[in-house]
Motif scaffolding. Structure first.
Motif, short mmCIF file in Angstrom:
data_model
loop_
_atom_site.label_atom_id
_atom_site.label_comp_id
_atom_site.label_asym_id
_atom_site.label_seq_id
_atom_site.Cartn_x
_atom_site.Cartn_y
_atom_site.Cartn_z
N ALA A 129 0.67 -1.08 0.04
CA ALA A 129 -0.22 -0.10 -0.03
C ALA A 129 0.76 1.22 -0.21
O ALA A 129 0.55 2.21 0.48
CB ALA A 129 -1.10 -0.11 1.29
N ARG A 145 -5.82 5.02 3.91
CA ARG A 145 -5.20 4.13 3.29
C ARG A 145 -5.28 4.40 1.76
O ARG A 145 -6.30 4.67 1.29
CB ARG A 145 -5.89 2.77 3.49
CG ARG A 145 -5.63 2.46 5.00
CD ARG A 145 -6.69 1.12 5.15
NE ARG A 145 -7.95 1.14 4.64
CZ ARG A 145 -9.02 0.42 4.87
NH1 ARG A 145 -8.93 -0.79 5.63
NH2 ARG A 145 -10.11 0.65 4.46
N TYR A 160 -9.25 -3.43 0.73
CA TYR A 160 -8.72 -3.83 2.03
C TYR A 160 -9.87 -4.84 2.77
O TYR A 160 -11.14 -4.65 2.39
CB TYR A 160 -8.70 -2.64 2.93
CG TYR A 160 -7.40 -1.84 2.36
CD1 TYR A 160 -6.23 -1.96 2.88
CD2 TYR A 160 -7.79 -0.87 1.40
CE1 TYR A 160 -5.04 -1.06 2.28
CE2 TYR A 160 -6.59 -0.09 0.78
CZ TYR A 160 -5.35 -0.18 1.33
OH TYR A 160 -4.32 0.71 0.99
N ASN A 161 -9.59 -5.74 3.64
CA ASN A 161 -10.49 -6.32 4.42
C ASN A 161 -10.75 -5.42 5.66
O ASN A 161 -9.97 -5.15 6.53
CB ASN A 161 -9.83 -7.54 5.10
CG ASN A 161 -10.29 -8.53 3.98
OD1 ASN A 161 -11.14 -8.47 3.22
ND2 ASN A 161 -9.35 -9.79 3.97
N ALA A 164 -7.99 -3.40 7.92
CA ALA A 164 -6.60 -3.95 7.43
C ALA A 164 -5.94 -2.70 7.21
O ALA A 164 -6.43 -1.83 6.26
CB ALA A 164 -6.72 -4.92 6.73
N ASN A 165 -4.53 -2.55 7.61
CA ASN A 165 -3.75 -1.65 6.75
C ASN A 165 -3.00 -1.98 5.56
O ASN A 165 -2.71 -1.01 4.71
CB ASN A 165 -2.61 -1.09 7.90
CG ASN A 165 -3.23 -0.38 8.87
OD1 ASN A 165 -4.09 0.27 8.94
ND2 ASN A 165 -2.63 -0.78 10.47
N PRO A 167 -3.31 -4.23 2.02
CA PRO A 167 -4.59 -4.72 0.77
C PRO A 167 -4.38 -6.15 0.71
O PRO A 167 -3.26 -6.81 0.98
CB PRO A 167 -4.30 -3.93 -0.54
CG PRO A 167 -2.63 -3.72 -0.65
CD PRO A 167 -2.47 -3.54 1.09
N ASN A 168 -5.70 -6.69 0.54
CA ASN A 168 -5.83 -8.05 0.25
C ASN A 168 -6.16 -8.12 -1.43
O ASN A 168 -6.15 -9.62 -1.69
CB ASN A 168 -7.03 -8.54 0.87
CG ASN A 168 -8.47 -8.21 0.63
OD1 ASN A 168 -8.61 -6.98 0.39
ND2 ASN A 168 -9.44 -9.00 0.28
#
Length: 191
Positions: A129, A145, A160-161, A164-165, A167-168
């Motif tokens: 990120a 973010r 993002y989930n 969360a900081n 990314p997924n």
């Protein structure tokens, strides 16, 4: 023989996509200043690539330790395992269908394997990120973010989930002529 050649080319192309994505040749740009940061992580997930001429997907594991990395791809068109390893001054791609291809940088490896040029090393920052250069344009979400990074001809959408900081999911897009695009979807299942 033609099938083996196409399969080998597809294997090389997908292997290099983990580091970048399919890109038609573009004139190299002036390199903006890089952002200096330590790069250490381990990722597992799935990557999909769609271009005007082909598409495919693979599962990957990627271990990054500063300049050294080890990437393993499986499920590339049923071909088997492909390994990309790198250290300062040397990057190697190896699979049973292509043998070993070596270059000094990931960008050079991509060019040797496919004839394309792309900002491969930027993905190391994007999965964390972060922009890769000070010339990047970054849009942030309400939690500050990065949700979109525009850099070196690529647009990267980050998902993002929850809170969360990191990314997924990343979607990398490169606009091409006639309204077409190269698109890489990178899903990060485990960090």
């Amino acid at each position: 023989m033609r099938f083996i050649a196409k399969t080998a080319f597809a294997s090389i192309t997908m292997a290099v996509f983990v580091l970048t994505g399919c890109q038609q040749y573009v004139q190299p740009q002036q390199n903006p200043p890089q952002i200096e940061t330590a790069q250490n992580f381990q990722l597992e997930g799935k990557i999909g690539v769609k271009t005007p001429k082909q598409s495919g997907s693979a599962f990957y594991t990627w271990q990054q330790n500063n300049e050294n990395f080890d990437i393993q791809l499986t499920g590339i068109l049923g071909i088997g395992k492909t390994v990309i390893q790198g250290k300062s001054g040397e990057v190697t791609l190896n699979s049973s269908k292509t043998g070993e291809i070596t270059a000094e940088t990931p960008e050079e490896l991509l060019e040797r394997a496919t004839g394309w040029i792309a900002p491969i090393t930027h993905i190391i920052d994007w999965v964390q990120a972060k922009p890769a250069t000070t010339a990047a344009i970054v849009q942030k979400d309400s939690q500050q973010r990065p949700m979109k990074i525009e850099e070196d001809g690529w647009t990267v959408d980050l998902s993002y989930n929850d809170a969360a900081n990191l990314p997924n999911k990343l979607i990398l897009k490169q606009a091409l002529e006639a309204g077409q695009e190269n698109r890489i979807t990178m899903i990060i299942q485990n960090r």
